[in-house]
Write a protein that holds these residues in place. Sequence first.
Motif, PDB file in Angstrom:
ATOM      1  N   ILE A  57       6.629  11.983  12.916  1.00  0.00           N
ATOM      2  CA  ILE A  57       5.589  11.717  13.923  1.00  0.00           C
ATOM      3  C   ILE A  57       4.330  11.169  13.233  1.00  0.00           C
ATOM      4  CG2 ILE A  57       4.050  12.818  15.631  1.00  0.00           C
ATOM      5  CD1 ILE A  57       6.494  14.605  16.396  1.00  0.00           C
ATOM      6  N   SER A  58       3.978  11.724  12.067  1.00  0.00           N
ATOM      7  CA  SER A  58       2.836  11.208  11.288  1.00  0.00           C
ATOM      8  C   SER A  58       3.068   9.739  10.926  1.00  0.00           C
ATOM      9  CB  SER A  58       2.662  11.952   9.959  1.00  0.00           C
ATOM     10  OG  SER A  58       2.416  13.289  10.149  1.00  0.00           O
ATOM     11  N   ALA A  59       4.260   9.430  10.439  1.00  0.00           N
ATOM     12  CA  ALA A  59       4.572   8.061   9.995  1.00  0.00           C
ATOM     13  C   ALA A  59       4.427   7.084  11.160  1.00  0.00           C
ATOM     14  CB  ALA A  59       5.975   8.001   9.414  1.00  0.00           C
ATOM     15  N   LYS A  60       4.847   7.520  12.344  1.00  0.00           N
ATOM     16  CA  LYS A  60       4.728   6.659  13.533  1.00  0.00           C
ATOM     17  C   LYS A  60       3.253   6.456  13.890  1.00  0.00           C
ATOM     18  CE  LYS A  60       6.487   5.822  18.079  1.00  0.00           C
ATOM     19  NZ  LYS A  60       6.082   6.279  19.377  1.00  0.00           N
ATOM     20  N   LYS A  61       2.517   7.559  13.940  1.00  0.00           N
ATOM     21  CA  LYS A  61       1.082   7.506  14.270  1.00  0.00           C
ATOM     22  C   LYS A  61       0.328   6.603  13.314  1.00  0.00           C
ATOM     23  CE  LYS A  61      -0.353  12.036  15.989  1.00  0.00           C
ATOM     24  NZ  LYS A  61      -0.987  13.264  15.513  1.00  0.00           N
ATOM     25  N   LEU A  62       0.710   6.660  12.032  1.00  0.00           N
ATOM     26  CA  LEU A  62      -0.005   5.925  10.982  1.00  0.00           C
ATOM     27  C   LEU A  62       0.511   4.500  10.816  1.00  0.00           C
ATOM     28  CD1 LEU A  62      -0.255   8.699   8.230  1.00  0.00           C
ATOM     29  CD2 LEU A  62      -2.108   7.839   9.662  1.00  0.00           C
ATOM     30  N   ASN A  63       1.489   4.135  11.635  1.00  0.00           N
ATOM     31  CA  ASN A  63       2.057   2.788  11.577  1.00  0.00           C
ATOM     32  C   ASN A  63       2.560   2.449  10.167  1.00  0.00           C
ATOM     33  OD1 ASN A  63       2.743   0.326  12.781  1.00  0.00           O
ATOM     34  ND2 ASN A  63       0.864  -0.647  12.034  1.00  0.00           N
ATOM     35  N   ALA A  64       3.238   3.413   9.545  1.00  0.00           N
ATOM     36  CA  ALA A  64       3.800   3.188   8.203  1.00  0.00           C
ATOM     37  C   ALA A  64       5.068   2.352   8.327  1.00  0.00           C
ATOM     38  CB  ALA A  64       4.119   4.528   7.550  1.00  0.00           C
ATOM     39  N   ASN A  70      14.783  10.120  14.824  1.00  0.00           N
ATOM     40  CA  ASN A  70      14.530  10.389  16.248  1.00  0.00           C
ATOM     41  C   ASN A  70      13.086  10.104  16.643  1.00  0.00           C
ATOM     42  OD1 ASN A  70      17.091  11.283  16.814  1.00  0.00           O
ATOM     43  ND2 ASN A  70      16.633  13.413  16.282  1.00  0.00           N
ATOM     44  N   TYR A  71      12.180  10.103  15.633  1.00  0.00           N
ATOM     45  CA  TYR A  71      10.745   9.968  15.946  1.00  0.00           C
ATOM     46  C   TYR A  71      10.093   8.757  15.293  1.00  0.00           C
ATOM     47  CZ  TYR A  71      11.784  14.769  17.167  1.00  0.00           C
ATOM     48  OH  TYR A  71      12.356  15.885  17.698  1.00  0.00           O
ATOM     49  N   PHE A  72      10.792   8.151  14.319  1.00  0.00           N
ATOM     50  CA  PHE A  72      10.188   7.056  13.547  1.00  0.00           C
ATOM     51  C   PHE A  72      11.224   5.953  13.351  1.00  0.00           C
ATOM     52  CE2 PHE A  72       9.387   5.370   9.142  1.00  0.00           C
ATOM     53  CZ  PHE A  72       8.254   4.632   9.458  1.00  0.00           C
ATOM     54  N   LYS A  73      10.826   4.728  13.698  1.00  0.00           N
ATOM     55  CA  LYS A  73      11.804   3.636  13.676  1.00  0.00           C
ATOM     56  C   LYS A  73      11.847   2.855  12.357  1.00  0.00           C
ATOM     57  CE  LYS A  73      13.130   4.731  17.658  1.00  0.00           C
ATOM     58  NZ  LYS A  73      13.903   5.948  17.384  1.00  0.00           N
ATOM     59  N   GLY A  74      10.887   3.115  11.456  1.00  0.00           N
ATOM     60  CA  GLY A  74      10.881   2.403  10.162  1.00  0.00           C
ATOM     61  C   GLY A  74      11.941   2.952   9.221  1.00  0.00           C
ATOM     62  N   ARG A  75      11.847   2.519   7.954  1.00  0.00           N
ATOM     63  CA  ARG A  75      12.823   2.975   6.973  1.00  0.00           C
ATOM     64  C   ARG A  75      12.529   4.425   6.565  1.00  0.00           C
ATOM     65  NH1 ARG A  75      14.361   0.373   1.083  1.00  0.00           N
ATOM     66  NH2 ARG A  75      16.092   1.798   0.751  1.00  0.00           N
ATOM     67  N   LYS A  85       0.846  -1.204   0.000  1.00  0.00           N
ATOM     68  CA  LYS A  85       0.000   0.000   0.000  1.00  0.00           C
ATOM     69  C   LYS A  85       0.879   1.250   0.000  1.00  0.00           C
ATOM     70  CE  LYS A  85      -3.490   2.177   3.027  1.00  0.00           C
ATOM     71  NZ  LYS A  85      -4.322   1.968   4.220  1.00  0.00           N
ATOM     72  N   LEU A  86       0.620   2.122  -0.969  1.00  0.00           N
ATOM     73  CA  LEU A  86       1.356   3.385  -1.068  1.00  0.00           C
ATOM     74  C   LEU A  86       0.384   4.521  -0.756  1.00  0.00           C
ATOM     75  CD1 LEU A  86       3.743   4.510  -3.907  1.00  0.00           C
ATOM     76  CD2 LEU A  86       1.785   5.931  -3.329  1.00  0.00           C
ATOM     77  N   VAL A  87       0.834   5.464   0.049  1.00  0.00           N
ATOM     78  CA  VAL A  87      -0.011   6.615   0.387  1.00  0.00           C
ATOM     79  C   VAL A  87       0.730   7.912   0.055  1.00  0.00           C
ATOM     80  CG1 VAL A  87      -1.056   7.912   2.283  1.00  0.00           C
ATOM     81  CG2 VAL A  87      -1.312   5.439   2.202  1.00  0.00           C
ATOM     82  N   PHE A  88       0.060   8.770  -0.703  1.00  0.00           N
ATOM     83  CA  PHE A  88       0.587  10.098  -1.015  1.00  0.00           C
ATOM     84  C   PHE A  88      -0.327  11.104  -0.318  1.00  0.00           C
ATOM     85  CE2 PHE A  88       0.247  13.885  -3.770  1.00  0.00           C
ATOM     86  CZ  PHE A  88       1.574  14.284  -3.815  1.00  0.00           C
ATOM     87  N   LEU A  89       0.228  11.815   0.656  1.00  0.00           N
ATOM     88  CA  LEU A  89      -0.615  12.633   1.530  1.00  0.00           C
ATOM     89  C   LEU A  89      -0.862  14.068   1.063  1.00  0.00           C
ATOM     90  CD1 LEU A  89       0.516  11.846   5.200  1.00  0.00           C
ATOM     91  CD2 LEU A  89      -1.547  11.082   4.028  1.00  0.00           C
ATOM     92  N   GLY A  90      -0.237  14.461  -0.062  1.00  0.00           N
ATOM     93  CA  GLY A  90      -0.363  15.863  -0.460  1.00  0.00           C
ATOM     94  C   GLY A  90       0.635  16.720   0.313  1.00  0.00           C
ATOM     95  N   ASP A  91       0.594  18.031   0.077  1.00  0.00           N
ATOM     96  CA  ASP A  91       1.672  18.842   0.661  1.00  0.00           C
ATOM     97  C   ASP A  91       1.293  19.596   1.941  1.00  0.00           C
ATOM     98  OD1 ASP A  91       0.300  21.054  -0.233  1.00  0.00           O
ATOM     99  OD2 ASP A  91       1.833  21.743  -1.639  1.00  0.00           O
ATOM    100  N   GLU A  92       0.192  19.158   2.589  1.00  0.00           N
ATOM    101  CA  GLU A  92      -0.164  19.772   3.874  1.00  0.00           C
ATOM    102  C   GLU A  92       0.016  18.765   5.014  1.00  0.00           C
ATOM    103  OE1 GLU A  92      -3.624  22.122   4.223  1.00  0.00           O
ATOM    104  OE2 GLU A  92      -3.221  23.262   2.398  1.00  0.00           O
ATOM    105  N   PRO A  93       0.039  19.239   6.266  1.00  0.00           N
ATOM    106  CA  PRO A  93       0.198  18.313   7.400  1.00  0.00           C
ATOM    107  C   PRO A  93      -0.935  17.286   7.497  1.00  0.00           C
ATOM    108  CG  PRO A  93       0.555  20.578   8.093  1.00  0.00           C
ATOM    109  CD  PRO A  93       0.028  20.644   6.695  1.00  0.00           C
ATOM    110  N   LEU A  94      -0.645  16.172   8.143  1.00  0.00           N
ATOM    111  CA  LEU A  94      -1.614  15.080   8.341  1.00  0.00           C
ATOM    112  C   LEU A  94      -2.880  15.598   9.033  1.00  0.00           C
ATOM    113  CD1 LEU A  94      -2.077  11.918   8.421  1.00  0.00           C
ATOM    114  CD2 LEU A  94      -1.080  11.989  10.703  1.00  0.00           C
ATOM    115  N   LYS A  95      -4.044  15.117   8.566  1.00  0.00           N
ATOM    116  CA  LYS A  95      -5.304  15.525   9.196  1.00  0.00           C
ATOM    117  C   LYS A  95      -6.070  14.293   9.667  1.00  0.00           C
ATOM    118  CE  LYS A  95      -5.576  19.777   6.552  1.00  0.00           C
ATOM    119  NZ  LYS A  95      -4.287  19.621   5.867  1.00  0.00           N
ATOM    120  N   GLU A  96      -6.758  14.485  10.762  1.00  0.00           N
ATOM    121  CA  GLU A  96      -7.460  13.360  11.423  1.00  0.00           C
ATOM    122  C   GLU A  96      -8.527  12.702  10.541  1.00  0.00           C
ATOM    123  OE1 GLU A  96      -7.140  11.870  14.513  1.00  0.00           O
ATOM    124  OE2 GLU A  96      -5.303  13.045  14.816  1.00  0.00           O
ATOM    125  N   HIS A  97      -9.241  13.490   9.719  1.00  0.00           N
ATOM    126  CA  HIS A  97     -10.440  12.958   9.053  1.00  0.00           C
ATOM    127  C   HIS A  97     -10.151  11.817   8.074  1.00  0.00           C
ATOM    128  CE1 HIS A  97      -9.364  15.967   5.938  1.00  0.00           C
ATOM    129  NE2 HIS A  97      -9.917  15.113   5.124  1.00  0.00           N
TER     130      HIS A  97
END
Length: 261
Positions: A210-217, A244-249, A158-170
Amino acid sequence: MRDLLFLGTAGGNPIQSSSTSILVEDDKNNLLIDAAGGGDLILRLHEAKRNPLEITNVFISHCDSDHILGIVSLFRRFKLQNKKRNIFCSKYTKTAINSLFKYIAKYHYQKVKKNLNFIIVKDKSRYKIGKWSLQFFDIKPKKTPQMGCIINFPDNKKLVFLGDEPLKEHYFNIVKNSDILIHNAFSSEKEEKIFKSHEKGHSTVKDAAISAKKLNAKSLLLYHMQDKKDLKSRRKRYTKEAKNYFKGRVFVPYDLDKYKF
Ligand SMILES: [Zn+2]
């Protein structure tokens, strides 16, 4: 196996790179995500030894100049071949495209138009291109109307392209658990005061991690980055901050870098 080819890695106003354009491709399919800021898109494709005519699907996330203006040169190339191509964009972006070609490259556009299959995407619209499943989502931005995109591949990646604004909850639920998360990072956190990422409605590297961690990417790939200061050390600096904030690649590309997955 498939590739992400980063044709342009910068945000608006770059001085040493191209603006957003990413080609997703395998041996049967491709999708160009955004078209950079001008004719440099074609140069980048040639530098990467890609024929622009091989592109069969284009997604324009929004109509800010650093994401859309390369379509003028791209559509002129498309005119050289009598072949149908899909152009995915929102209704708003389509209006912008119509207004652009009303005067600019008008005669080229009139000739290529019949081969451009515009697919107007809305929030949660789904489409298939070959065996790839696409899903679009409205990021409900603060600025120009903008869509994000999810691609599910036949091997369940699964590939996700989030656009150029910060992550949003909705849209959190549909973008979590990705293998590839493509996230904007307008500057490092350290340089936030210089480049004013937040004020300009973008994220820092720290925010992206932080987004990547929250989203379990599984992996975080950055784009829409600064190229004005210390470009050579950008990969090293940004990777260190993200780790420092995300342990994945973490992958911090330069223009023309490829990511295989
Ligand atoms: Zn942008």
